[in-house]
Enzyme design. Sequence first.
Site, short mmCIF file in Angstrom:
data_model
loop_
_atom_site.label_atom_id
_atom_site.label_comp_id
_atom_site.label_asym_id
_atom_site.label_seq_id
_atom_site.Cartn_x
_atom_site.Cartn_y
_atom_site.Cartn_z
N GLY A 115 5.87 19.57 74.96
CA GLY A 115 7.17 19.70 74.30
C GLY A 115 7.54 18.42 73.58
O GLY A 115 6.94 17.37 73.78
N GLY A 117 11.16 16.36 71.63
CA GLY A 117 12.58 16.35 71.30
C GLY A 117 12.94 15.09 70.55
O GLY A 117 12.06 14.36 70.07
N GLY A 118 14.25 14.82 70.44
CA GLY A 118 14.69 13.66 69.71
C GLY A 118 14.27 12.35 70.34
O GLY A 118 14.11 11.35 69.65
N PHE A 119 14.07 12.36 71.66
CA PHE A 119 13.78 11.11 72.37
C PHE A 119 12.30 10.80 72.46
O PHE A 119 11.92 9.66 72.70
CB PHE A 119 14.34 11.17 73.79
N GLY A 120 11.44 11.78 72.33
CA GLY A 120 10.02 11.53 72.53
C GLY A 120 9.24 12.81 72.71
O GLY A 120 9.65 13.86 72.25
N LYS A 137 5.04 11.44 79.70
CA LYS A 137 6.19 11.44 78.80
C LYS A 137 6.29 10.11 78.06
O LYS A 137 6.34 9.05 78.68
CB LYS A 137 7.46 11.70 79.61
N GLU A 193 4.89 14.57 88.00
CA GLU A 193 4.10 15.64 88.59
C GLU A 193 4.13 16.87 87.67
O GLU A 193 5.11 17.12 86.96
CB GLU A 193 4.62 16.01 89.98
N ASP A 200 10.49 26.61 82.90
CA ASP A 200 11.87 26.16 83.07
C ASP A 200 12.78 27.39 83.18
O ASP A 200 12.43 28.49 82.75
CB ASP A 200 12.31 25.22 81.95
N ASP A 240 23.17 16.05 83.25
CA ASP A 240 22.75 17.12 82.35
C ASP A 240 22.02 18.22 83.10
O ASP A 240 20.94 18.66 82.70
CB ASP A 240 21.87 16.55 81.24
#
Length: 363
Positions: A115, A117-120, A137, A193, A200, A240
Amino acid sequence: MGQRSSRRVRSFTDSEQVYDPNPSSSTAEKHPHRPDEKPVVAEGDVLPNSRPKKKKKKKGGNFFKWLSFGGKKKSTKNKSSDQGEMKDQDIDMETSRRSTDDNICCRYAIGSKLGQGGFGAIYEGTRLADGKKVAVKFVKKTKHTECISIPDHPKPLPKEVALTILANKGPAMDIIKLLDWQDQQDFYIMVLERFSDSMDVSCFVESNGGSINEKFARFIMWGATLAADECCRRGVYHGDIKLENLLIDFDKLEVKLIDFGCGDLLTESAYTRFCGTMMYCPPEYRIKGEFHAKPATVWTLGILLFRMLCGHFPDTFDLYRINMNTWYKPGLTEDCCHLICSLLQQKPERRPDLERIVNHTWF
């Protein structure tokens, strides 16, 4: 982003200002669970396979108009957006520099992307030493990337790393485990992990028509509540908790809370900046511009439960009826409706604390 898991359980007391839609109801079938028990999903249960028919929105009183979500999914500018958009070439450039023996990536085989997103971005990975499956990540650092100090670490750590480490202190069956990490010049890298068979909760709910039945919602809510309680006990405000940040491990039938990128250290004082997803934002922040971590977490759990069972976020009239303690949904048990009304009280002081939720008779 990232990898998106269950155990303990007492009824609310009258002094907690929790509305009971039917105070005279029988408690013959209500019983507390042992701390090591969890709700069981019986074999043969069939997941819902059709989306409920959409109903026209009903108008509520002006007093609750500010509570309406208006059907728009919107997030505040948070840590994720502050870190800038991660492009594929950013990862490739960083990968090309992986040559030193002390680079964390030398210890893992990086696979396909899970996946972004905006962060990485997050990738499948395999630990070379033993073949263990992991998730790797990559988070791009900017001038806004915050570092904080925590016990047992002499130097400040990126906040997401520090909060995940704190949340993992002691047994953490309901929280994603951080296996390894490294701070580099332009990125910090987290090794988490990974499960062979997982999904999800957002994908799980959508794959079953947009909502799930009460039995499956109880199973997911149980894991989410325990994870939230564990975080608070360890001094972490996740910030969140939502469908996308809960991961179901189908092999062990556990729910795991993931992604601490919008979190903060837990404080008794009020927060004046909300960094989570606006659909889960507590009403006190919308009105006063501040909120406290624990009541806000309880509100978030209420939105989570409502969304899973109803297939949509609560609108103005839903919230009005909840606060008048007259909300119900055909097919749900009285205990479930009572729990939703308790969690989504407008006034923070009327919401139960996390320990009371864990011990609620609905579980």
